[in-house]
Design an enzyme around this catalytic site. Sequence first.
Site, PDB file in Angstrom:
ATOM      1  N   LYS A  79       4.159   4.127  78.037  1.00  0.00           N
ATOM      2  CA  LYS A  79       4.127   3.932  76.534  1.00  0.00           C
ATOM      3  C   LYS A  79       2.865   3.509  76.325  1.00  0.00           C
ATOM      4  CE  LYS A  79       7.040   2.608  72.549  1.00  0.00           C
ATOM      5  NZ  LYS A  79       8.334   2.117  72.355  1.00  0.00           N
ATOM      6  N   SER A 154      10.944   4.969  68.907  1.00  0.00           N
ATOM      7  CA  SER A 154       9.374   4.924  68.847  1.00  0.00           C
ATOM      8  C   SER A 154       8.838   5.612  70.340  1.00  0.00           C
ATOM      9  CB  SER A 154       8.761   3.459  68.633  1.00  0.00           C
ATOM     10  OG  SER A 154       9.238   2.602  69.637  1.00  0.00           O
ATOM     11  N   SER A 178      14.918   2.406  70.733  1.00  0.00           N
ATOM     12  CA  SER A 178      13.540   3.130  70.920  1.00  0.00           C
ATOM     13  C   SER A 178      13.661   3.993  72.265  1.00  0.00           C
ATOM     14  CB  SER A 178      12.442   2.316  70.626  1.00  0.00           C
ATOM     15  OG  SER A 178      12.309   2.085  69.111  1.00  0.00           O
TER      16      SER A 178
END
Length: 485
Positions: A79, A154, A178
């Site tokens: 990420k 996210s 997330s």
Amino acid sequence: MSLLDRKISEVNELLHKKEVTVSDLVDQSLARINEVEDKVKAFITVDEENARAQAKKLDEQIGTDSSNQALFGIPSGIKDNIVTKKLVTTCASKMLENFDPIYNATVMEKLNSKGTVTIGKTNMDEFAMGSTTETSFFHPTYNPWNLDYVPGGSSGGSAAAVAAGEVMFSLGTDTGGSIRQPAAFCGVVGLKPTYGRVSRSGVVAFASSFDQVGPITRTVEDNAAVLEAISGHDDRDSTSIKREIPNYVNSLTGDVRGLKIAVPKEYIGEGVSKESKEAVLAALKVLEGLGATWEEVSLPYSDYGLASYYIVTSSEASSNLARFDGVRYGYRTENPKNLMDLYKKTRSEGFGDEVKRRIMLGTFALSAGYYDAYYKKAQQARALIKQDFDNVLSKYDVVIGPTTPTPAYRMGEMIDDIMTMYAGDLLTIPVNLAGLPAISVPCGYSNGLPLGLQIIGNYFDEETIYRVAHAFEQATNYHEQKPQL
């Protein structure tokens, strides 16, 4: 069958037998990215040159002691709020569009020491603020099961990359769901560890008392292997806990006889879709058939979770994001008139709407005259939510419910309906408020879109969570289903 469709342990065995090379794995990962990335858009940066160079170095180590590690040679996606040395880390924001770090996050140091290969940085909601991966400065990510739908957020890029078969595992961060929410939307396995289990050093902060790094994989076994690799105390993170790291893979016995499950009535009540509720009840029947028992319980203060979460996290974000001011690093506006103009223009041009919204909410909640009414009350509600979980988990082994109230949303459906989008996290947020570990595993489908089962455990008891998740996974075939891109 692609090598990337196999379990990590199976690929590891093939590497040890020298039937495949790390270069083979990286080639297949990059070929798959080349094949589907224009549709899925899971990555912000694909680091092909360094991935191939790293693979060649690792190929020379096959058969030596250094290759005798569970994640050796495994391609991964990271990420883009996890700092990677000499690989741009953007947080999907214009503010950090060209930020080239000079050090690695602790989790990256751990993965590198295990011989994993970083294929690239995955897309996300800007500064991890969002639930759809539509607030990224660069581009949205699309759900591999149906490109008209969001992958969640996210960590949407991390979940989509695994679901699409581009990498074998990815790392995400979980502040209010997330990791688990996009894992549910994309039909993969995502775990949010106990707060303090995994170092946050080198992870760009959104809300420091919530953020936690965790793995996203196709199977529970793979997930357990990755968590073991990234866990552990870190002197550079004051919130990191000194605790022995269990062998999580060894906990996957499949035995849940006598296990006591709590099912909160609030998690299968109003606001939860019929499909999500039915999928959870069907999953409970599976676990009953394996010898577990379940009872309905109440977590009454969960109703305050959403409000307290957005007040506290926004307050922490307003403090954490104050460092992005155009002075030291990151985006800087051109030709400011004075220092105040530099701050205002840099931040208004560098941040997107959702980030600005949360900064303003947090600054308001912390301001004189409102601190007691909002921030203090939210923290008190947080303590009561933790107390709810403590009471239930003193009598039961795990808490189970849906990961999300509904399957994935259509692209664009929630981006302008902010309150409804926020409410989509109502089942994941209480876990972060309490600092507990929780996993999402696939448990069904609604109109071809995956549904997730959330299993919540006691502090530092990821072993029990994995044991329950693995038993359910082995008794069903949801983990074997793949999107047809």
